[in-house]
Design a protein around this motif. Structure first.
Motif, PDB file in Angstrom:
ATOM      1  N   ILE A 241      58.911  36.371  66.743  1.00 42.38           N
ATOM      2  CA  ILE A 241      59.778  36.382  67.922  1.00 42.38           C
ATOM      3  C   ILE A 241      61.143  36.899  67.489  1.00 42.38           C
ATOM      4  O   ILE A 241      61.611  36.603  66.388  1.00 42.38           O
ATOM      5  CB  ILE A 241      59.877  34.968  68.533  1.00 42.38           C
ATOM      6  CG1 ILE A 241      60.644  35.009  69.825  1.00 42.38           C
ATOM      7  CG2 ILE A 241      60.454  33.983  67.582  1.00 42.38           C
ATOM      8  CD1 ILE A 241      60.492  33.747  70.634  1.00 42.38           C
TER       9      ILE A 241
ATOM     10  N   VAL B 226      58.310  39.565  71.622  1.00 41.50           N
ATOM     11  CA  VAL B 226      57.345  38.681  70.979  1.00 41.50           C
ATOM     12  C   VAL B 226      56.164  39.522  70.515  1.00 41.50           C
ATOM     13  O   VAL B 226      55.668  40.378  71.259  1.00 41.50           O
ATOM     14  CB  VAL B 226      56.857  37.582  71.964  1.00 41.50           C
ATOM     15  CG1 VAL B 226      55.834  36.689  71.308  1.00 41.50           C
ATOM     16  CG2 VAL B 226      58.031  36.769  72.491  1.00 41.50           C
TER      17      VAL B 226
ATOM     18  N   VAL C   8      51.012  33.591  68.579  1.00 45.90           N
ATOM     19  CA  VAL C   8      52.372  34.127  68.535  1.00 45.90           C
ATOM     20  C   VAL C   8      52.769  34.231  67.063  1.00 45.90           C
ATOM     21  O   VAL C   8      52.881  33.221  66.373  1.00 45.90           O
ATOM     22  CB  VAL C   8      53.358  33.239  69.319  1.00 45.90           C
ATOM     23  CG1 VAL C   8      54.778  33.765  69.180  1.00 45.90           C
ATOM     24  CG2 VAL C   8      52.947  33.161  70.787  1.00 45.90           C
TER      25      VAL C   8
ATOM     26  N   VAL D 231      57.143  31.197  75.925  1.00 40.02           N
ATOM     27  CA  VAL D 231      56.541  31.318  74.596  1.00 40.02           C
ATOM     28  C   VAL D 231      55.598  30.156  74.328  1.00 40.02           C
ATOM     29  O   VAL D 231      54.502  30.341  73.779  1.00 40.02           O
ATOM     30  CB  VAL D 231      57.630  31.441  73.501  1.00 40.02           C
ATOM     31  CG1 VAL D 231      57.014  31.375  72.109  1.00 40.02           C
ATOM     32  CG2 VAL D 231      58.403  32.744  73.675  1.00 40.02           C
TER      33      VAL D 231
END
Length: 174
Positions: A37, A59, A34, A23
């Motif tokens: 999650i 994700v 991102v 990540v």
């Protein structure tokens, strides 16, 4: 910006740290944001079952990259973290799969989206549903309907660690 849902799994070494590294590498990639999650889920291996249990997450990212560029980014992260492909469904230090790319159906020699086996696998659907409580497109709605028909316990998906925010997840614990 493109909406991309990824599945990330690992069953070799420091599994939680492997997920964190993956990540972090996504977060450090130009043009990739991102956004969400899932919590971390532990699951039994599928296919070749004589191996350690996996940790899995989903994700959600927004990106300027095409689907083929995202595939290269995912493979680059796998390579950087030491992924070795010995045999199909074998143990792996990290595995990044593109589940969904926008609302598109993609079929090339190297990429099929939606992921061809995602609707058959609770270890993919449970984390995906975790980050999509209100499904916004037909593919996510199908994922939710399919998961309603699966027995999470029977499929071997166990909540391993609750994650509420991306920043919380990528913070390494000492």
């Amino acid at each position: 910006m493109n909406d991309v849902y990824l599945s990330i799994g690992t069953n070799i070494g420091e599994r939680y740290e492997n997920l964190q590294h993956a990540v972090k590498l996504l977060m450090g990639t130009e043009g990739v944001e991102v956004e969400r999650i899932s919590s971390v889920y532990e699951t039994a291996a599928v296919g070749f079952t004589n191996q350690a249990d996996f940790l899995n997450i989903a994700v959600y990212v927004k990106t300027i990259h095409s689907s083929s560029e995202m595939l290269k980014i995912c493979q680059s992260i796998e390579n950087e973290l030491g992924r070795v492909r010995e045999f199909r469904w074998g143990p792996r230090i990290i595995d990044l799969d593109i589940l969904l790319y926008n609302h598109e159906n993609i079929e090339t020699e190297s990429l099929i989206v939606p992921h061809p086996r995602m609707y058959e696998r609770a270890f993919v659907l449970v984390p995906l549903i975790d980050i999509t409580p209100t499904p916004e497109n037909k593919q996510l709605q199908l994922a939710h309907r399919t998961m309603e028909q699966l027995d999470r316990e029977k499929e071997g998906v166990i909540l391993w660690k609750t994650i509420d925010m991306v920043d919380e997840f990528v913070r390494f614990e000492s």
